[in-house]
Design a protein around this motif. Structure first.
Motif, PDB file in Angstrom:
ATOM      1  N   GLY A  53       0.812  -1.202   0.000  1.00  0.00           N
ATOM      2  CA  GLY A  53       0.000   0.000   0.000  1.00  0.00           C
ATOM      3  C   GLY A  53       0.851   1.259   0.000  1.00  0.00           C
ATOM      4  O   GLY A  53       0.571   2.216  -0.726  1.00  0.00           O
ATOM      5  N   PHE A  54       1.909   1.253   0.804  1.00  0.00           N
ATOM      6  CA  PHE A  54       2.810   2.402   0.866  1.00  0.00           C
ATOM      7  C   PHE A  54       3.476   2.651  -0.487  1.00  0.00           C
ATOM      8  O   PHE A  54       3.539   3.791  -0.960  1.00  0.00           O
ATOM      9  CB  PHE A  54       3.878   2.168   1.932  1.00  0.00           C
ATOM     10  N   LEU A  55       3.959   1.585  -1.124  1.00  0.00           N
ATOM     11  CA  LEU A  55       4.623   1.730  -2.418  1.00  0.00           C
ATOM     12  C   LEU A  55       3.676   2.303  -3.465  1.00  0.00           C
ATOM     13  O   LEU A  55       4.072   3.150  -4.284  1.00  0.00           O
ATOM     14  CB  LEU A  55       5.168   0.370  -2.881  1.00  0.00           C
ATOM     15  N   LEU A  56       2.430   1.869  -3.446  1.00  0.00           N
ATOM     16  CA  LEU A  56       1.449   2.409  -4.386  1.00  0.00           C
ATOM     17  C   LEU A  56       1.219   3.894  -4.148  1.00  0.00           C
ATOM     18  O   LEU A  56       1.151   4.689  -5.095  1.00  0.00           O
ATOM     19  CB  LEU A  56       0.116   1.670  -4.246  1.00  0.00           C
ATOM     20  N   MET A  57       1.122   4.287  -2.904  1.00  0.00           N
ATOM     21  CA  MET A  57       0.776   5.662  -2.569  1.00  0.00           C
ATOM     22  C   MET A  57       1.915   6.640  -2.827  1.00  0.00           C
ATOM     23  O   MET A  57       1.675   7.834  -3.014  1.00  0.00           O
ATOM     24  CB  MET A  57       0.328   5.738  -1.106  1.00  0.00           C
ATOM     25  N   THR A  58       3.150   6.146  -2.861  1.00  0.00           N
ATOM     26  CA  THR A  58       4.288   7.039  -3.099  1.00  0.00           C
ATOM     27  C   THR A  58       4.334   7.556  -4.525  1.00  0.00           C
ATOM     28  O   THR A  58       5.000   8.550  -4.795  1.00  0.00           O
ATOM     29  CB  THR A  58       5.621   6.319  -2.821  1.00  0.00           C
ATOM     30  N   GLN A  59       3.648   6.885  -5.460  1.00  0.00           N
ATOM     31  CA  GLN A  59       3.702   7.182  -6.892  1.00  0.00           C
ATOM     32  C   GLN A  59       5.078   6.822  -7.475  1.00  0.00           C
ATOM     33  O   GLN A  59       5.157   6.170  -8.509  1.00  0.00           O
ATOM     34  CB  GLN A  59       3.397   8.671  -7.172  1.00  0.00           C
ATOM     35  N   PHE A 101       7.290   4.692  -6.510  1.00  0.00           N
ATOM     36  CA  PHE A 101       7.543   3.246  -6.514  1.00  0.00           C
ATOM     37  C   PHE A 101       6.263   2.457  -6.786  1.00  0.00           C
ATOM     38  O   PHE A 101       6.121   1.320  -6.351  1.00  0.00           O
ATOM     39  CB  PHE A 101       8.150   2.814  -5.168  1.00  0.00           C
ATOM     40  N   SER A 102       5.347   3.087  -7.506  1.00  0.00           N
ATOM     41  CA  SER A 102       4.031   2.480  -7.729  1.00  0.00           C
ATOM     42  C   SER A 102       4.076   1.219  -8.583  1.00  0.00           C
ATOM     43  O   SER A 102       3.225   0.342  -8.430  1.00  0.00           O
ATOM     44  CB  SER A 102       3.090   3.498  -8.367  1.00  0.00           C
ATOM     45  N   GLU A 113       2.136  13.056 -15.021  1.00  0.00           N
ATOM     46  CA  GLU A 113       1.609  13.807 -13.880  1.00  0.00           C
ATOM     47  C   GLU A 113       2.047  13.202 -12.547  1.00  0.00           C
ATOM     48  O   GLU A 113       2.272  13.912 -11.570  1.00  0.00           O
ATOM     49  CB  GLU A 113       0.076  13.834 -13.964  1.00  0.00           C
ATOM     50  N   GLU A 114       2.190  11.897 -12.494  1.00  0.00           N
ATOM     51  CA  GLU A 114       2.553  11.211 -11.251  1.00  0.00           C
ATOM     52  C   GLU A 114       3.930  11.612 -10.730  1.00  0.00           C
ATOM     53  O   GLU A 114       4.235  11.394  -9.551  1.00  0.00           O
ATOM     54  CB  GLU A 114       2.519   9.698 -11.453  1.00  0.00           C
ATOM     55  N   SER A 115       4.762  12.169 -11.592  1.00  0.00           N
ATOM     56  CA  SER A 115       6.106  12.569 -11.174  1.00  0.00           C
ATOM     57  C   SER A 115       6.122  13.934 -10.491  1.00  0.00           C
ATOM     58  O   SER A 115       7.147  14.343  -9.945  1.00  0.00           O
ATOM     59  CB  SER A 115       7.042  12.606 -12.383  1.00  0.00           C
TER      60      SER A 115
END
Length: 208
Positions: A81-87, A89-90, A154-156
């Protein structure tokens, strides 16, 4: 092969925003559910009460009684979940999360979880969508040609990275603070955070 329509879709702002918010939703849900396991407590109060009747409560109670395995599940959910939310390391988060949500989905259709399998199906579908979004880069895992990611997505943007960390800290902190949570309060608080972030992003864009 990288199809032109996929490239065009990836360049659309609203599609990119949808992907970002999907990561927040999936990641936040997993972080929300993980803390109680890491704390070594039962997922529901019904599990112990229903265990003697051989219902779903028995299944949860059995996993709870394993101890270390119960906490391992919590840590796996927290990390993915954390990795997904960081963008940032998604991609890794989506791969790890796929294994977890697929397992959860199979469990919900194998046992009587009422309509929970509908929710887990859409969660699985959303995760597969994230895998498809990154397929150009992930396909190298199957010995297929690597396709570089679309630049300047945009995620960056820092605003979404900060938002991901804020959502993670709020969700984890709230679940660490109390075992008796209010899901409506949690959801509305997270919703407010992402709305503020969206307005912040629009403001930054207009100031350029």
């Amino acid at each position: 092969m990288h199809y032109p329509y996929m490239k065009e879709m990836r360049e659309k702002f609203w599609v990119q925003l949808f992907i970002i918010y999907t990561r927040f939703l999936l990641g936040g849900g997993f972080v929300f559910a993980s803390i109680i396991k890491i704390k070594g407590k039962r997922f529901t109060t019904e599990s112990q009460e229903d265990a003697e009747f051989g219902t779903v409560g028995h299944f949860f109670e059995t996993m709870y009684q394993t101890g270390e395995y119960w906490q391992f599940l919590g840590w796996a959910q927290l990390i993915s979940g954390f990795l997904l939310m960081t963008q940032k390391f998604s991609k890794l988060g989506a791969v790890i999360n796929l294994a977890i949500i697929l397992n959860v989905f199979v469990i919900t259709i194998s046992m009587d979880f009422n309509n929970t399998h509908i929710i887990t199906f859409f969660m699985l579908l959303a995760n597969l969508g994230l895998i498809l979004w990154h397929w150009g880069e992930l396909r190298i895992l199957f010995n297929l040609p690597y396709v570089p990611p679309t630049p300047n997505l945009e995620e960056s943007k820092p605003v979404w990275i900060y938002t991901g960390f804020t959502l993670f800290l709020f969700t984890a902190g709230y679940r660490i603070y109390t075992d008796f949570y209010d899901p409506i309060f949690w959801f509305l608080s997270c919703f407010a955070i992402v709305i503020v972030s969206f307005l912040w992003r629009i403001l930054l864009s207009n100031n350029k």
